[in-house]
Write an enzyme that holds these catalytic residues in place. Structure first.
Site, PDB file in Angstrom:
ATOM      1  N   HIS A 145      -0.136 -12.028   1.467  1.00 13.49           N
ATOM      2  CA  HIS A 145      -1.131 -11.127   0.438  1.00 13.49           C
ATOM      3  C   HIS A 145      -1.525 -12.102  -0.818  1.00 13.49           C
ATOM      4  O   HIS A 145      -2.836 -12.197  -1.160  1.00 13.49           O
ATOM      5  CB  HIS A 145      -0.424 -10.113   0.042  1.00 13.49           C
ATOM      6  CG  HIS A 145      -1.458  -8.899  -0.214  1.00 13.49           C
ATOM      7  ND1 HIS A 145      -1.034  -7.476   0.040  1.00 13.49           N
ATOM      8  CD2 HIS A 145      -2.753  -8.772  -0.141  1.00 13.49           C
ATOM      9  CE1 HIS A 145      -2.127  -6.842  -0.224  1.00 13.49           C
ATOM     10  NE2 HIS A 145      -3.073  -7.406  -0.208  1.00 13.49           N
TER      11      HIS A 145
ATOM     12  N   GLY B   7     -17.329   1.336   0.284  1.00 11.33           N
ATOM     13  CA  GLY B   7     -18.229   2.582   0.434  1.00 11.33           C
ATOM     14  C   GLY B   7     -19.813   2.647  -0.055  1.00 11.33           C
ATOM     15  O   GLY B   7     -20.225   3.447   0.414  1.00 11.33           O
ATOM     16  N   PHE B   8     -19.887   1.887  -0.708  1.00  9.73           N
ATOM     17  CA  PHE B   8     -21.309   1.789  -1.256  1.00  9.73           C
ATOM     18  C   PHE B   8     -22.435   1.577  -0.242  1.00  9.73           C
ATOM     19  O   PHE B   8     -23.430   2.347  -0.221  1.00  9.73           O
ATOM     20  CB  PHE B   8     -21.646   0.719  -2.145  1.00  9.73           C
ATOM     21  CG  PHE B   8     -22.931   0.787  -3.184  1.00  9.73           C
ATOM     22  CD1 PHE B   8     -23.114   1.755  -3.996  1.00  9.73           C
ATOM     23  CD2 PHE B   8     -24.009  -0.213  -2.670  1.00  9.73           C
ATOM     24  CE1 PHE B   8     -24.296   1.664  -4.876  1.00  9.73           C
ATOM     25  CE2 PHE B   8     -25.110  -0.024  -3.275  1.00  9.73           C
ATOM     26  CZ  PHE B   8     -25.486   1.093  -4.190  1.00  9.73           C
TER      27      PHE B   8
ATOM     28  N   PRO C 117     -16.342  -4.558   4.222  1.00  4.36           N
ATOM     29  CA  PRO C 117     -17.536  -4.723   4.710  1.00  4.36           C
ATOM     30  C   PRO C 117     -18.577  -3.929   4.879  1.00  4.36           C
ATOM     31  O   PRO C 117     -19.764  -4.010   4.889  1.00  4.36           O
ATOM     32  CB  PRO C 117     -17.411  -4.991   6.492  1.00  4.36           C
ATOM     33  CG  PRO C 117     -16.047  -4.002   6.699  1.00  4.36           C
ATOM     34  CD  PRO C 117     -15.195  -4.540   5.497  1.00  4.36           C
ATOM     35  N   LEU C 118     -18.069  -2.695   4.063  1.00  4.26           N
ATOM     36  CA  LEU C 118     -19.066  -1.576   3.633  1.00  4.26           C
ATOM     37  C   LEU C 118     -19.043  -1.566   2.193  1.00  4.26           C
ATOM     38  O   LEU C 118     -19.440  -0.595   1.552  1.00  4.26           O
ATOM     39  CB  LEU C 118     -18.536  -0.140   4.350  1.00  4.26           C
ATOM     40  CG  LEU C 118     -18.706  -0.298   5.815  1.00  4.26           C
ATOM     41  CD1 LEU C 118     -18.155   1.165   6.404  1.00  4.26           C
ATOM     42  CD2 LEU C 118     -19.989  -0.593   6.212  1.00  4.26           C
ATOM     43  N   GLY C 119     -18.493  -2.461   1.342  1.00  2.00           N
ATOM     44  CA  GLY C 119     -18.758  -2.604  -0.108  1.00  2.00           C
ATOM     45  C   GLY C 119     -18.033  -1.394  -0.689  1.00  2.00           C
ATOM     46  O   GLY C 119     -18.600  -0.875  -1.428  1.00  2.00           O
TER      47      GLY C 119
ATOM     48  N   TYR D  63       0.764  -1.145   0.111  1.00  2.00           N
ATOM     49  CA  TYR D  63      -0.006   0.011   0.102  1.00  2.00           C
ATOM     50  C   TYR D  63       0.913   1.255  -0.116  1.00  2.00           C
ATOM     51  O   TYR D  63       1.394   1.463   0.860  1.00  2.00           O
ATOM     52  CB  TYR D  63      -1.059   0.142   1.170  1.00  2.00           C
ATOM     53  CG  TYR D  63      -1.905  -1.347   1.368  1.00  2.00           C
ATOM     54  CD1 TYR D  63      -2.253  -1.922   0.104  1.00  2.00           C
ATOM     55  CD2 TYR D  63      -2.440  -1.549   2.584  1.00  2.00           C
ATOM     56  CE1 TYR D  63      -3.024  -3.127   0.188  1.00  2.00           C
ATOM     57  CE2 TYR D  63      -3.261  -2.626   2.729  1.00  2.00           C
ATOM     58  CZ  TYR D  63      -3.722  -3.340   1.576  1.00  2.00           C
ATOM     59  OH  TYR D  63      -4.774  -4.349   1.463  1.00  2.00           O
TER      60      TYR D  63
END
Length: 332
Positions: free
Chosen positions: A124, A223-224, A219-221, A58
């Protein structure tokens, strides 16, 4: 704050982690600010989100350097998870699982993170040119040397399998069976959310049956599921969502009923409850060994995410989430 235990090594973490990738990689670059990200990490730790998830790729490297600024002061408050095995070039990413490289990568991560020990060191991606047992054996030696406390594996090939109709996590489970013979797997990291529940089919049961922790990525897709994204808003070229099959304008519009359902459930729990918190509470409810790791680069979102650990969904809530439409992407 609720605590959870990861794997046979009995590693204790907060109920919700912090995915640090968006602070310096894969999302809108113009909105990445180091000082603000440092404040975000501090805020997460203050509220019990002790698991900090990063990787050497990253940035590359800058994400670990950023965390090192916090860990220098607060190492005792944090559970550090980082990853090795991927090298970033100008136009490509390649796997490197050679034992010598893995050991050098670990030493470099320790320096950047300003710590003597990595709590969870994850592979990874496996290198197709190196038997995964050799890579895992080198990682196990790092545990013996006291540089690493436990080992984890990231899931591979999920979206390719979805398009091809293969078992979504068949390749990951095969790798897990192989490396488990060399050294115990403490955790698996894979996508799991309201709109990507496929890990429930085989991967999550595999982990639960063996006492392996599960780190729920995205877990929040992406941001969607926060309900803050607008169909057709567009993304900067360096943002991974600019090329994601679920984030073209047509598909974002088609998937709005999922967010609407989360909003309805949130409203039943109070004005302050958000769709994102409902989505995280659903992931938490998939098992005591599951730790959602939502990404955040703003203090506000880290605080909101941590508060989701206190939300208790009812049977009615869970049933309604189960009845939400299947998420659509441009591959459908």
């Amino acid at each position: 704050m609720e605590r959870r235990t990861i794997g046979a090594a009995a590693l204790e973490v907060g109920a919700i982690g912090l995915g640090c990738m968006p602070m310096s990689w894969a999302y809108t670059g113009s909105r990445q600010r180091g000082d603000e990200s440092v404040r975000t990490v501090h805020a997460a730790l203050d509220r019990g989100s002790t698991l900090l998830d990063t990787a050497d790729m990253y940035g590359p490297f800058t994400n670990e350097l950023l965390l090192g600024r916090v860990l220098k002061e607060r190492r005792g408050d944090a559970f550090v998870s980082t990853k090795c095995g991927l090298l970033v070039g100008e136009q490509h990413i390649v796997a490197n699982g050679r034992p010598g490289y893995v050991k050098r990568a670990c030493d470099a991560s320790l320096r950047r993170l300003q710590t003597d020990t990595i709590d969870l060191y994850q592979l990874h991606r496996a290198d197709p040119e190196v038997p995964v047992e050799e890579t895992w054996g080198a990682m196990a030696e790092l545990v013996g040397a006291g540089k690493v406390r436990a080992l984890g594996l990231c899931a591979v090939g999920a979206r390719a399998a979805r398009r091809g109709g293969a078992g979504l996590h068949a390749g990951t489970i095969q790798q897990l069976e192989r490396v488990q013979q060399v050294f115990p797997v403490s955790a698996v990291e894979a996508e799991l959310s309201v709109w990507s529940p496929e890990a429930l089919e085989a991967l999550l049961p595999w982990c639960e049956a063996r006492g392996v922790g599960f780190l729920a990525a995205m877990p929040l897709g992406n941001g969607f599921l926060t309900g803050t994204l607008t169909p057709g808003q567009g993304f900067e070229p360096d943002d991974l969502r600019a090329r994601h099959p679920r984030f073209i304008a047509e598909m974002m519009a088609a998937n709005q009923p999922i967010v609407a359902g989360l909003r309805r459930i949130a409203a039943r729990h109070g004005e302050a409850v958000t769709p994102a918190q409902v989505a995280l509470a659903w992931v938490l409810g998939r098992g005591r060994h599951v730790v959602p790791v939502p990404g955040a680069k703003r203090e506000r979102w880290a605080v909101e995410n941590a508060a989701a650990a206190e939300l208790r969904l009812t049977d009615r809530d869970v049933a309604e989430i189960g009845e939400l439409p299947r998420a659509r992407g441009s591959w459908d």
